[in-house]
Every structure is written in structure tokens, then in C-alpha cells.
Design an enzyme around this catalytic site. Structure first.
Site, PDB file in Angstrom:
ATOM      1  N   ARG A  97      37.034  43.786  39.313  1.00  0.00           N
ATOM      2  CA  ARG A  97      36.245  43.615  38.144  1.00  0.00           C
ATOM      3  C   ARG A  97      36.413  44.581  37.262  1.00  0.00           C
ATOM      4  O   ARG A  97      36.676  45.777  37.624  1.00  0.00           O
ATOM      5  CB  ARG A  97      34.771  43.579  38.709  1.00  0.00           C
ATOM      6  CG  ARG A  97      34.407  42.212  39.461  1.00  0.00           C
ATOM      7  CD  ARG A  97      32.869  42.295  39.809  1.00  0.00           C
ATOM      8  NE  ARG A  97      32.556  43.150  40.839  1.00  0.00           N
ATOM      9  CZ  ARG A  97      31.871  44.285  40.404  1.00  0.00           C
ATOM     10  NH1 ARG A  97      31.576  44.829  39.411  1.00  0.00           N
ATOM     11  NH2 ARG A  97      31.735  45.226  41.495  1.00  0.00           N
ATOM     12  N   TYR A 157      41.690  37.530  38.456  1.00  0.00           N
ATOM     13  CA  TYR A 157      41.101  38.198  39.516  1.00  0.00           C
ATOM     14  C   TYR A 157      39.685  37.770  39.977  1.00  0.00           C
ATOM     15  O   TYR A 157      39.024  37.441  38.995  1.00  0.00           O
ATOM     16  CB  TYR A 157      40.828  39.705  39.575  1.00  0.00           C
ATOM     17  CG  TYR A 157      39.966  40.147  40.511  1.00  0.00           C
ATOM     18  CD1 TYR A 157      40.530  40.355  42.051  1.00  0.00           C
ATOM     19  CD2 TYR A 157      38.815  40.748  40.229  1.00  0.00           C
ATOM     20  CE1 TYR A 157      39.639  40.874  42.948  1.00  0.00           C
ATOM     21  CE2 TYR A 157      37.946  41.123  41.421  1.00  0.00           C
ATOM     22  CZ  TYR A 157      38.252  41.254  42.697  1.00  0.00           C
ATOM     23  OH  TYR A 157      37.521  41.587  43.640  1.00  0.00           O
ATOM     24  N   LYS A 210      29.772  36.123  40.693  1.00  0.00           N
ATOM     25  CA  LYS A 210      28.975  37.328  40.075  1.00  0.00           C
ATOM     26  C   LYS A 210      28.173  36.855  38.709  1.00  0.00           C
ATOM     27  O   LYS A 210      27.346  37.064  38.282  1.00  0.00           O
ATOM     28  CB  LYS A 210      29.555  38.638  40.025  1.00  0.00           C
ATOM     29  CG  LYS A 210      30.228  39.206  41.404  1.00  0.00           C
ATOM     30  CD  LYS A 210      28.903  39.579  42.181  1.00  0.00           C
ATOM     31  CE  LYS A 210      29.031  39.769  43.396  1.00  0.00           C
ATOM     32  NZ  LYS A 210      30.010  40.444  43.846  1.00  0.00           N
ATOM     33  N   HIS A 246      22.031  41.129  44.829  1.00  0.00           N
ATOM     34  CA  HIS A 246      23.466  41.181  45.472  1.00  0.00           C
ATOM     35  C   HIS A 246      23.172  41.570  46.837  1.00  0.00           C
ATOM     36  O   HIS A 246      23.215  42.666  47.279  1.00  0.00           O
ATOM     37  CB  HIS A 246      24.060  42.393  44.625  1.00  0.00           C
ATOM     38  CG  HIS A 246      25.467  42.769  45.031  1.00  0.00           C
ATOM     39  ND1 HIS A 246      26.090  43.857  44.720  1.00  0.00           N
ATOM     40  CD2 HIS A 246      26.575  41.894  45.357  1.00  0.00           C
ATOM     41  CE1 HIS A 246      27.609  43.821  45.144  1.00  0.00           C
ATOM     42  NE2 HIS A 246      27.660  42.623  45.643  1.00  0.00           N
ATOM     43  N   SER A 268      29.015  47.115  45.915  1.00  0.00           N
ATOM     44  CA  SER A 268      30.413  46.542  46.291  1.00  0.00           C
ATOM     45  C   SER A 268      31.235  47.395  46.987  1.00  0.00           C
ATOM     46  O   SER A 268      31.309  48.744  46.861  1.00  0.00           O
ATOM     47  CB  SER A 268      31.239  46.283  44.886  1.00  0.00           C
ATOM     48  OG  SER A 268      30.432  45.403  44.106  1.00  0.00           O
ATOM     49  N   CYS A 308      30.356  48.205  50.070  1.00  0.00           N
ATOM     50  CA  CYS A 308      29.610  49.281  50.685  1.00  0.00           C
ATOM     51  C   CYS A 308      28.979  48.775  52.247  1.00  0.00           C
ATOM     52  O   CYS A 308      28.054  49.327  52.705  1.00  0.00           O
ATOM     53  CB  CYS A 308      28.617  49.831  49.849  1.00  0.00           C
ATOM     54  SG  CYS A 308      29.214  51.160  48.615  1.00  0.00           S
ATOM     55  N   ASP A 352      26.933  38.293  50.504  1.00  0.00           N
ATOM     56  CA  ASP A 352      26.939  38.922  48.978  1.00  0.00           C
ATOM     57  C   ASP A 352      25.763  38.683  48.236  1.00  0.00           C
ATOM     58  O   ASP A 352      25.443  39.391  47.179  1.00  0.00           O
ATOM     59  CB  ASP A 352      28.378  38.401  48.541  1.00  0.00           C
ATOM     60  CG  ASP A 352      28.799  39.400  47.323  1.00  0.00           C
ATOM     61  OD1 ASP A 352      28.954  40.445  47.600  1.00  0.00           O
ATOM     62  OD2 ASP A 352      29.054  38.880  46.228  1.00  0.00           O
ATOM     63  N   ARG A 355      41.599  40.861  49.255  1.00  0.00           N
ATOM     64  CA  ARG A 355      40.571  40.246  49.655  1.00  0.00           C
ATOM     65  C   ARG A 355      40.940  38.884  50.478  1.00  0.00           C
ATOM     66  O   ARG A 355      42.285  38.520  50.332  1.00  0.00           O
ATOM     67  CB  ARG A 355      39.760  39.832  48.668  1.00  0.00           C
ATOM     68  CG  ARG A 355      39.052  40.927  47.846  1.00  0.00           C
ATOM     69  CD  ARG A 355      37.438  40.966  47.668  1.00  0.00           C
ATOM     70  NE  ARG A 355      37.057  42.074  46.956  1.00  0.00           N
ATOM     71  CZ  ARG A 355      35.645  42.510  47.310  1.00  0.00           C
ATOM     72  NH1 ARG A 355      35.072  41.651  47.876  1.00  0.00           N
ATOM     73  NH2 ARG A 355      35.378  43.572  46.661  1.00  0.00           N
TER      74      ARG A 355
END
Ligand code: GTP
Ligand code: SPV
Ligand code: MN
Length: 588
Positions: free
Chosen positions: A69, A197, A206, A226, A248, A250, A277, A371
Site C-alpha cells: 500500500r 498491488y 481497505k 481493522h 498491518s 502484526c 482482517d 501474499r
């Protein structure tokens, strides 16, 4: 496929601007998906992997300049700059539209424009919302098919007059200098140009489910967060649900699919994943908070995912998955990434597309933000409530960040408003999920810094107001799996062993366990964290449960600076009061 004039007009206007050669509506059928996969393989956009070992799995590599991002190019377009607040980049809607349109004009020439009707949430449920994304990327189409509910039933749910979130995506030239991810909350519109991406282009995720939805949620009295959502089944069959907000990269996906240590499994504990998420949260008729996961798949961090850390995530990627920016193992046409196993392939291609030998190379083979896009239904521990139209009731909300020091392994807030304060003061070290330096401590309130679609102070106010509407609110906690020795080594084993902390949290929600009152809130007594079966010293546990008042006094000072100098205004009085209490407690 639809008579909805607003949809038809949006598609027409998008095509008039970008001038694609062809328009294809995505109906979600298996034949269409197969045809698109085949086309992407024929152009090299995707690589078909070993269909025996990884059926229906594909590999994709993004451009080297387009791997995460881009927060510096993510914009909230509202008429007044002050309404976007200090955590967002702002442009006026006029300027935003003009910039995006000028960049995208004519850019689909020679390409096909796909129209993706999708639903965030179970189609037709009170929680769900419809979006239409137009894109010139097959990769985006195939990812959206996994991540959301795609197809004609979404258009049917919309009917002739329904409203939807408009998403325009054009790859353009993948030019970093002209890359923009712009949001127009007043119009329910998103524009994304010059990227390919995930987080920048899968516009349901998001962009819609957090930035646009957080704006809608504030207006309509609900929340978009989130957060992962998980359920714990106790030995007596009772279930409790928690939602947890970590920044993100974590640990959300890992916690959401946790496998409890043997001792807990033998006793009958099970963890079920509802989401990894994003959570949409509403007040139920019973006065509790109810949460759904609006997504339909996992866009998870690959590195570090392995049979030991997260077997459920790994299992979810064994079929129908798209891998992005991982290593291509040429020996058996499969994939690899750092932390998968101790056996990197020698005959391989790295994420940049260069020949790579895992035994001799000193560069990483997979990008740190590589990912997998995996269907949620593949996950062995997916919750039976995954497709529930009402969601699940929350017993606890957990905040957590990456903090080498200061923040203890776990603590509980004194009440809802104090819990909102605990979320508001979150700081975490940056990760590879966004471009920029990694490992820099920054404020990330509620793990939402990059995702709040309006002023952060108003967002805090919305949290306080939600507390007034819930008669039976979840208890709010904070965790930190990332405490370190001097530098480097983590002090807590994490992953499955986080169950030991989760158990304490759930017991607190049922008033089954005591806690120590400290300057920052309630902290577990070391004796109450079940260490059975773990080779781990009570002294170390005590050290990471410690609340160092001197450090917290400093932290409080720093928070005051953040409130005063960064957020400046619109901070609810309730949070200032909590800060005063913290300062007073640390001075005692
Ligand atoms: P996003 O998808 O970016 O929102 O990330 P996420 O919050 O879902 O993070 P994820 O679970 O994918 O974990 C990211 C990284 O943190 C991986 O490298 C994990 O190995 C690591 N990690 C996750 N849980 C733990 C933990 O309990 N302890 C430690 N030390 N590392 C963890
Ligand atoms: C995150 O960065 O928090 C993610 C991945 O979950 S992305 O979809 O890129 O935002
Ligand atoms: Mn995320």
C-alpha cells in the site's frame, strides 16, 4: 445483466473515459473464471502452478515498484481539508476527480474493461453492501472473486434502484509518480490508478470495507474496523467471540486461525476463525455488539506462514489460491517463501523474476509483503458462523501493536471509555505492508491510521458514542506479543501460545479470574496465565507483565504531544480525562 440505470451509467462513463476495446461483465460463473485464468496464463500475467500439488493455484508477480500500500498517495477527498483530519492526505473532490480522470483518460485502449459486481458481506443480509469495480486487470478480477462474493446475485440484490460503491481501477502504466488511491466518501466512490498491488486495487477491501465504510458507519451508527474475529469454544460447548485490531502485518491472520496448545485442545478448547482482517460491527437488539467479516477470503502475509506458526492458513492456500511475489520453485512448479520451511529451493525464480538459488543467495526470494489470496472456505477452522447474516456477539475487543518495550503482554481497560483511550494511544513499529521504512514506531490508533475515512478525532468521538448505545459492551484489552530483549529476540513465544493470554481475557469477561490494578489498567497475575506444557520461566512472564511507571510517565507525555500537536482538536473530553488519570497514576 442489470436494469439498474445507475450501474449502467457508471459503466458507460468509465468506458467513455478510459476507452477500452471491450467491456466484459463478470457473472461469477466457473466457465468465465476458467477462461480468465487461461487468458492470464497465456499473456504471462499469471503462472499456472503444479495442479496435482496445488490445484487451481496460480502465481503472479507485481511490478518491482508496486509491492505494498502507498499511504503517501492514498487520499480522502472531502470539501473541507479539516474534515479529512491530520492522519489523511487530503484533496478537494474536484481536484481528486480531475487528477484521476486526467491520468486514466484513454488508458484502457487496447485492453478489456471488466465490470465486477460484488458484495461485502453475505448477499442480501442487513449487514452487507454492494460494490461495482471496473478494472483492466484480470489479476484484480480473479482476486476479487476470492476475496468477495461476486456475480449476478449482487446485481439482483441491488435491484433497479439500489445504490452501490463505485470503484474505478486502471493499471495505466504502473507509474509510481502518478499512482493515486483516492476516496470520495460523500459519493461512495473510489479511484485507483497506476497500481496493481492488492491493497491498492482490490477496492472492496481497505478502500471500501474500511475507508468508505468507516465514513458510512459514523453516519449510520455502526463501525468498520481493522479487526480479526474469532470464536473460542470452551470445553462445556459455550462459545465466546472476540475481535482484535492489530496494525498491518502484526498478527491478525495468525491469531484468527490459532491452534491452541495441546493441553488446551485436550481439555476441549477450539478456536474458530470468522475473519482475519476486517470487522463490520453493529449494536444488536440485545444491547451487545455484533460483528461480521465482510470478506470472503484471506489476503494474507506469506513469509513466516508455516506448518508450525499457522497450519490453518497454510492449509487454506493449498487450493484455488493466488500467490503474489513469492518464490517460484522450478523443480516441482510450486511456491516457497522465507519461513515456510528450512529447505529453500535451489532451482527457483525470486519475486522479481530473476533466477534464484535459495541455498546460496544472500537476498530474499519472496518479498517481505508477498501474499496469498485464499478462499475462506478452505480454512480448516473456519467458523460455522462465517456466513451468518447476523454475525457474532462480541465478548471482548483486543487492541495490540508491535512494541519492543513498555506495553505489557496484556492488560484490560477499566471501562469502555478507558478502552477507547487504550485504542487511541496505540503505537506500533511499521512493517512491509506499506511502502516506507520498516520498524519505525508510530501512532496507529485502533490499527486504523491508514484506514479512517475522515477526521481521527471524530472517529474517537464515534467510538465513545457507540459505547453509549451498547448496554452490554465487550470488555476492552490490549496485548503485545512483541516484547524484546535488548534487541532482537522476542520474549513471548506467540502464535498458538497466545491462547494462554486469550484464555485469561475470556475468563475476565466472565469474571472468573482476578487481576492486578495498575497505573494503566488491570494486568494478569503471572500465576493466572496457564503455562502448562510450555518451557517458559515465570520470571520472564513477570517481566513482560510489568508496568514500569517511569516508562509510562514518558509514554503519557508523548501521547499528550500526539493529542496536542498532531490531532490537535476534536479529541473527546473523555480521552483527555483518561490521559489525566494515566499521568496522575504514573506520578503516584
Ligand atoms: P495484514 O494482513 O497486513 O493486516 O497482517 P496481519 O495483522 O494479519 O499479520 P499476520 O498474522 O499475517 O502476521 C504478520 C507477521 O507477524 C508474520 O511475519 C508473522 O510471522 C508475525 N507474527 C504473527 N503473530 C505473531 C506472534 O504471536 N509473535 C511473533 N513474534 N510474531 C508474530
Ligand atoms: C494490510 O496492509 O493491512 C493488509 C494488506 O491487510 S492490504 O490489502 O494490502 O491492505
Ligand atoms: Mn490488514
Amino acid at each position: 445483466m442489470t436494469n439498474n440505470q445507475k450501474v449502467l451509467q457508471f459503466v458507460e462513463e468509465s468506458a467513455a473515459l478510459a476507452t477500452p476495446d471491450k467491456i466484459v461483465w463478470i457473472d461469477g460463473s466457473q466457465e468465465q473464471i476458467e477462461a480468465l485464468r487461461a487468458e492470464a496464463v497465456s499473456t504471462g500475467e499469471m503462472i499456472k502452478l503444479n495442479q496435482e500439488l496445488l490445484p487451481d493455484c496460480y502465481l503472479h508477480r507485481t511490478a518491482v515498484n508496486d509491492v505494498a500500500r502507498v499511504e503517501a498517495r492514498t487520499v480522502i477527498c472531502l470539501p473541507k481539508e479539516e474534515d479529512a483530519g491530520p492522519t489523511n492526505i487530503w484533496k478537494s473532490p474536484e481536484e481528486g476527480y480531475e487528477m484521476c480522470k486526467n491520468i486514466a483518460r484513454g488508458k484502457m485502449k487496447g485492453r478489456t474493461m471488466y465490470v465486477i459486481p460484488y458484495s461485502m458481506g453475505v448477499v442480501g443480509s442487513a449487514f452487507s453492501k454492494i460494490g461495482i469495480e471496473v478494472t483492466d486487470s484480470i489479476y484484480v478480477v480473479l482476486n476479487m472473486v476470492i476475496m468477495t462474493r461476486v456475480g449476478k446475485e449482487c446485481l439482483d440484490a441491488l435491484g433497479e434502484n439500489g445504490d452501490f460503491v463505485k470503484g474505478f481501477h486502471a493499471k495505466c502504466d504502473i507509474d509510481e509518480e502518478n499512482r493515486w488511491i483516492m476516496h470520495f466518501p460523500q459519493d461512495n466512490a473510489i479511484w485507483s490508478v497506476n497500481s496493481g498491488y492488492g491493497g491498492n486495487v482490490l477496492l472492496g477491501k481497505k478502500c471500501f470495507a474500511l475507508r468508505i465504510a468507516s465514513y458510512l458507519g459514523r453516519q449510520e451508527g455502526w463501525m468498520a474496523e481493522h479487526m480479526l474475529i474469532l470464536g473460542v469454544k470452551r470445553p462445556n460447548g459455550e462459545k465466546q467471540y472476540v475481535a482484535a485490531a492489530f496494525p498491518s502485518a502484526c498478527g491478525k491472520t495468525n491469531l484468527a486461525m490459532l491452534i491452541p496448545p495441546k493441553h488446551f485442545r485436550d481439555a476441549g478448547y477450539e478456536v474458530e476463525c470468522v475473519g482475519d482482517d476486517i470487522a463490520w460491527i453493529r449494536v444488536g437488539e440485545d444491547g451487545r455488539l455484533w460483528a461480521v467479516n465482510p470478506e470472503n477470503g484471506f489476503f494474507g502475509v506469506a513469509p513466516g506462514t508455516n506448518q508450525k506458526s499457522n497450519p490453518n492458513a497454510l492449509a487454506a492456500t493449498r487450493q484455488g489460491t493466488i500467490f503474489t511475489n513469492v518464490v517460484h520453485n522450478l523443480d516441482n512448479n510450486t511456491v516457497w517463501w522465507e519461513g515456510l520451511d528450512k529447505n529453500p529451493p535451489e532451482h527457483a525464480v525470486d519475486w522479481k523474476g530473476n533466477p534464484w538459488n535459495g541455498k546460496t543467495s544472500d537476498v530474499k526470494g519472496a518479498h517481505p509483503n508477498s501474499r496469498f489470496t485464499a478462499p475462506a472456505k478452505n480454512c480448516p477452522c473456519i467458523s460455522p458462523e462465517f456466513n451468518s447474516k447476523t454475525g457474532v456477539p462480541l465478548s471482548a475487543i483486543i487492541f495490540g501493536g508491535r512494541r519492543a518495550s513498555t506495553t505489557p503482554l496484556c492488560y484490560q481497560s477499566r471501562d469502555w471509555n478507558h478502552g477507547v483511550f487504550v485504542g487511541s494511544i496505540m503505537s506500533s513499529e511499521t512493517t512491509a505492508a506499506a511502502t516506507g521504512a520498516v520498524g519505525v514506531l508510530r501512532h496507529d490508533p485502533m490499527a486504523m491510521k491508514p484506514f479512517i475515512g475522515y477526521h481521527v478525532g471524530d472517529y474517537f468521538r464515534h467510538w465513545i458514542d457507540m459505547g453509549k448505545k451498547v448496554t452490554n459492551p465487550p470488555k476492552i484489552f490490549n496485548v503485545n506479543w512483541f516484547r524484546q530483549y535488548e534487541k532482537g529476540e522476542f520474549l513471548w513465544p506467540g502464535f498458538g501460545d497466545n491462547m494462554r493470554v486469550l484464555k485469561w481475557i475470556l475468563d475476565r469477561c466472565e469474571d472468573k479470574v482476578d487481576a492486578k490494578e495498575t497505573a494503566i489498567g488491570y494486568v494478569p497475575y503471572a500465576k493466572d496465565i496457564d503455562l502448562t506444557g510450555l518451557d517458559y520461566s515465570v520470571e520472564t512472564l513477570e517481566s513482560i507483565l510489568e508496568v514500569d511507571k517511569a516508562k509510562w510517565a514518558k509514554e503519557a507525555e508523548e501521547i499528550e504531544g500526539y493529542y496536542k500537536n498532531t490531532i490537535k482538536d476534536r479529541i473527546p473530553k473523555e480521552l483527555w480525562d483518561s490521559l489525566e488519570t494515566l499521568k496522575k497514576n504514573c506520578a503516584e
